[in-house]
Scaffold this active site. Sequence first.
Site, PDB file in Angstrom:
ATOM      1  N   GLN A   1      -5.630   7.477  -4.176  1.00  0.00           N
ATOM      2  CA  GLN A   1      -5.665   6.941  -5.539  1.00  0.00           C
ATOM      3  C   GLN A   1      -5.338   8.101  -6.481  1.00  0.00           C
ATOM      4  O   GLN A   1      -6.195   8.902  -6.814  1.00  0.00           O
ATOM      5  CB  GLN A   1      -7.055   6.357  -5.809  1.00  0.00           C
ATOM      6  CG  GLN A   1      -7.162   5.539  -7.059  1.00  0.00           C
ATOM      7  CD  GLN A   1      -8.570   4.955  -7.231  1.00  0.00           C
ATOM      8  OE1 GLN A   1      -9.514   5.344  -6.561  1.00  0.00           O
ATOM      9  NE2 GLN A   1      -8.688   4.026  -8.139  1.00  0.00           N
TER      10      GLN A   1
ATOM     11  N   VAL B   1      -4.632   8.285  -9.634  1.00  0.00           N
ATOM     12  CA  VAL B   1      -5.342   8.230 -10.913  1.00  0.00           C
ATOM     13  C   VAL B   1      -6.671   7.533 -10.636  1.00  0.00           C
ATOM     14  O   VAL B   1      -6.685   6.429 -10.093  1.00  0.00           O
ATOM     15  CB  VAL B   1      -4.526   7.453 -11.976  1.00  0.00           C
ATOM     16  CG1 VAL B   1      -5.326   7.271 -13.260  1.00  0.00           C
ATOM     17  CG2 VAL B   1      -3.215   8.172 -12.271  1.00  0.00           C
TER      18      VAL B   1
ATOM     19  N   HIS C   1      -6.534   0.241  -9.826  1.00  0.00           N
ATOM     20  CA  HIS C   1      -5.231  -0.352 -10.115  1.00  0.00           C
ATOM     21  C   HIS C   1      -4.680  -1.003  -8.851  1.00  0.00           C
ATOM     22  O   HIS C   1      -4.931  -0.547  -7.745  1.00  0.00           O
ATOM     23  CB  HIS C   1      -4.239   0.662 -10.690  1.00  0.00           C
ATOM     24  CG  HIS C   1      -3.994   1.864  -9.842  1.00  0.00           C
ATOM     25  ND1 HIS C   1      -4.896   2.915  -9.733  1.00  0.00           N
ATOM     26  CD2 HIS C   1      -2.948   2.203  -9.052  1.00  0.00           C
ATOM     27  CE1 HIS C   1      -4.397   3.840  -8.930  1.00  0.00           C
ATOM     28  NE2 HIS C   1      -3.212   3.422  -8.491  1.00  0.00           N
TER      29      HIS C   1
ATOM     30  N   HIS D   1      -1.203  -2.284  -6.986  1.00  0.00           N
ATOM     31  CA  HIS D   1       0.252  -2.136  -6.922  1.00  0.00           C
ATOM     32  C   HIS D   1       0.864  -3.504  -6.637  1.00  0.00           C
ATOM     33  O   HIS D   1       0.434  -4.186  -5.707  1.00  0.00           O
ATOM     34  CB  HIS D   1       0.657  -1.200  -5.774  1.00  0.00           C
ATOM     35  CG  HIS D   1       0.171   0.191  -5.931  1.00  0.00           C
ATOM     36  ND1 HIS D   1       0.975   1.206  -6.393  1.00  0.00           N
ATOM     37  CD2 HIS D   1      -1.043   0.750  -5.676  1.00  0.00           C
ATOM     38  CE1 HIS D   1       0.277   2.331  -6.421  1.00  0.00           C
ATOM     39  NE2 HIS D   1      -0.951   2.077  -5.986  1.00  0.00           N
TER      40      HIS D   1
END
Length: 142
Positions: free
Chosen positions: A93, A95, A99, A101
């Site tokens: 990960q 960041v 999130h 994808h």
Amino acid sequence: MPAGECLFCAIGTGEQPGHVVLSDDVAVAFLDTRPVFKGHVLVAPRTHVETLTDLPAPLTGPFFGRVQSVAAAVEQGLEAGGTFVAMNNRISQSVPHLHVHVVPRNPKDGLRGFFWPRTRYDEPAEAESYALRIRKALGPDP
């Protein structure tokens, strides 16, 4: 975590540039700057959370509803044969903000297993053209 300390929060607030395809009170979705394939979107919750297990239960359904809408829009807007939808928790990960994808896929596109070769957009206008096609496919109220 303040938006200035998290790249994805800063994109969500407009403090950092991004080719945003969806932005509402639940999530922000924008093009990955190093896409597997052009049109690769990252969908992040508006609230800063690091991993899936940190996402409050009441946001889980609405957030994944946004992921579902973006996946449909990527297929429709980019005329993709399908999508690859994936998420990392901590490991890989890049960041530390949850999130998902959403990667456009087509038969014989060369993607094998979890080897994710990365590419780049030739220029910001090219990235924006992909973002526009996905935004149009999302419609006025995703």
